[in-house]
Scaffold this active site. Structure first.
Site, PDB file in Angstrom:
ATOM      1  CB  ILE A 106      -1.005   0.149   1.320  1.00  0.00           C
ATOM      2  CG1 ILE A 106      -2.066  -1.253   1.170  1.00  0.00           C
ATOM      3  CG2 ILE A 106      -1.747   1.379   1.009  1.00  0.00           C
ATOM      4  CD1 ILE A 106      -2.791  -1.496  -0.111  1.00  0.00           C
ATOM      5  CE  LYS A 107       4.336   4.676  -5.192  1.00  0.00           C
ATOM      6  NZ  LYS A 107       4.298   4.673  -6.639  1.00  0.00           N
ATOM      7  CB  VAL A 108       1.283   5.525   2.894  1.00  0.00           C
ATOM      8  CG1 VAL A 108       0.987   6.709   3.608  1.00  0.00           C
ATOM      9  CG2 VAL A 108       0.310   4.409   3.096  1.00  0.00           C
TER      10      VAL A 108
END
Length: 330
Positions: A131-133
């Site tokens: 998951i890219k944050v």
């Protein structure tokens, strides 16, 4: 020299599109050229709105909201990429990942980012999804919580060593809390510094196409200080604009142990054909600081440039996301 085996160095592909996944993507993996992939809102905007591969799915989902259509399309692609990459992940859990970014409008909403990250991870239901944050204040808290739940995280839009440190702190805490040993990467953006500052450097008689490498190297040193084998530096924004530099320049100059380079397809192809295939001599932290001081002494405010690049990056992803959503309803 086998860079992956010898120094834990990997190349990932910064591109995703449905037809590509079933064809060239598989070839690049089977040939041992790439070992993972990344996506972002701008990549999805380009793929979904320009490729005919999505037309039928979009037409069949007009009863859904724009974001629901986007998520259905993106989740399908990310899940398929994860399935193709799964054998790599099962062989070596440092690689074989695909990233999906949370809604960029959530960049200052910690709880919203956590909720969306958890939902996307559970819906895709593959162990090799990250998951890219974005690396904002809210993002640091989200990274910590997501990794503590066993969710792999790609911290993105890092432009400063301080951002890299804050990401590494959050991820280190979260990973150590988790019982699932999640993996994380810290995505340091490289070439945008040079595009922003090269003209100014030239007017002051300073070397061009160097700041991006120096800044990225300093960020890498800061991440390595944490000595957490589940966290690696990922060099992003490594495509070359124009013809002044070799196409693989931002790969050739950043082949460091325990790192990754995620690059556009044409950059990867240039690296295959003409790029350097050996470990890059690592500049010391002192050498990086000396160069950054030189720029500061010449009136180039690196902190101000960094803040502008972060603001521009967040803004560009929001624009791409909005433009894509607008094109999903007839």
């Amino acid at each position: 020299m086998n860079l992956r085996q010898n120094i834990n160095y990997s190349i990932w592909c910064d591109f995703i599109e449905r037809d590509f996944l079933e064809n060239e993507f598989k070839t690049l993996i089977s040939d041992g050229i790439i070992h993972g992939a990344t996506s972002n809102p701008a990549i999805f905007e380009n793929s979904i709105t320009n490729s005919p591969a999505y037309k039928n799915d979009i037409s069949s989902m007009q009863h859904l909201s724009q974001k629901e259509i986007y998520e259905a399309l993106a989740i399908k692609d990310i899940k398929r990429a994860a399935e193709i990459l799964l054998p790599l992940y099962e062989k070596d859990s440092n690689d074989g990942f695909i990233s999906i970014e949370v809604d960029p409008t959530l960049c200052d909403d910690m709880m919203g980012t956590i909720e969306e990250g958890v939902r996307l991870f559970k819906t895709i239901d593959m162990p090799n999804v990250m998951i890219k944050v974005p690396a904002t204040i809210a993002g640091y808290g989200a990274m910590r919580e997501l990794t503590s739940m066993g969710i792999n995280v790609n911290a993105t839009l890092i432009f400063t060593p301080n951002q890299a440190i804050e990401c590494a702190k959050a991820l280190d805490i979260g990973i150590k809390k988790s019982t699932h040993s999640p993996k994380a990467v810290i995505s340091v953006f490289v070439s945008r510094f040079d595009r922003a500052c090269d003209e100014l450097c030239q007017t002051k008689g300073l070397e061009t196409a160097k700041l991006g490498i120096i800044n990225a190297t300093k960020c890498y040193h800061e991440v390595e200080k944490f000595a957490n084998s589940n966290i690696r530096t990922l060099f992003a924004s490594t495509g070359v604009k124009g013809d002044d530099l070799p196409k693989s320049y931002y790969i050739d100059t950043l082949i460091y142990p325990n790192s990754i380079n995620t690059a556009p397809l044409d950059t990867i192809k240039a690296f295959i054909s003409t790029g350097k295939k050996q470990e890059t001599k690592l500049l010391s932290l002192q050498e990086c600081d000396t160069y950054l001081k030189l720029l500061n002494d010449n009136g180039i405010d690196i902190e101000a440039v960094s803040q502008q690049l972060l603001s521009d990056g967040l803004g560009a992803f929001k624009v791409s996301f909005a433009q894509m959503l607008n094109k999903l309803k007839n």
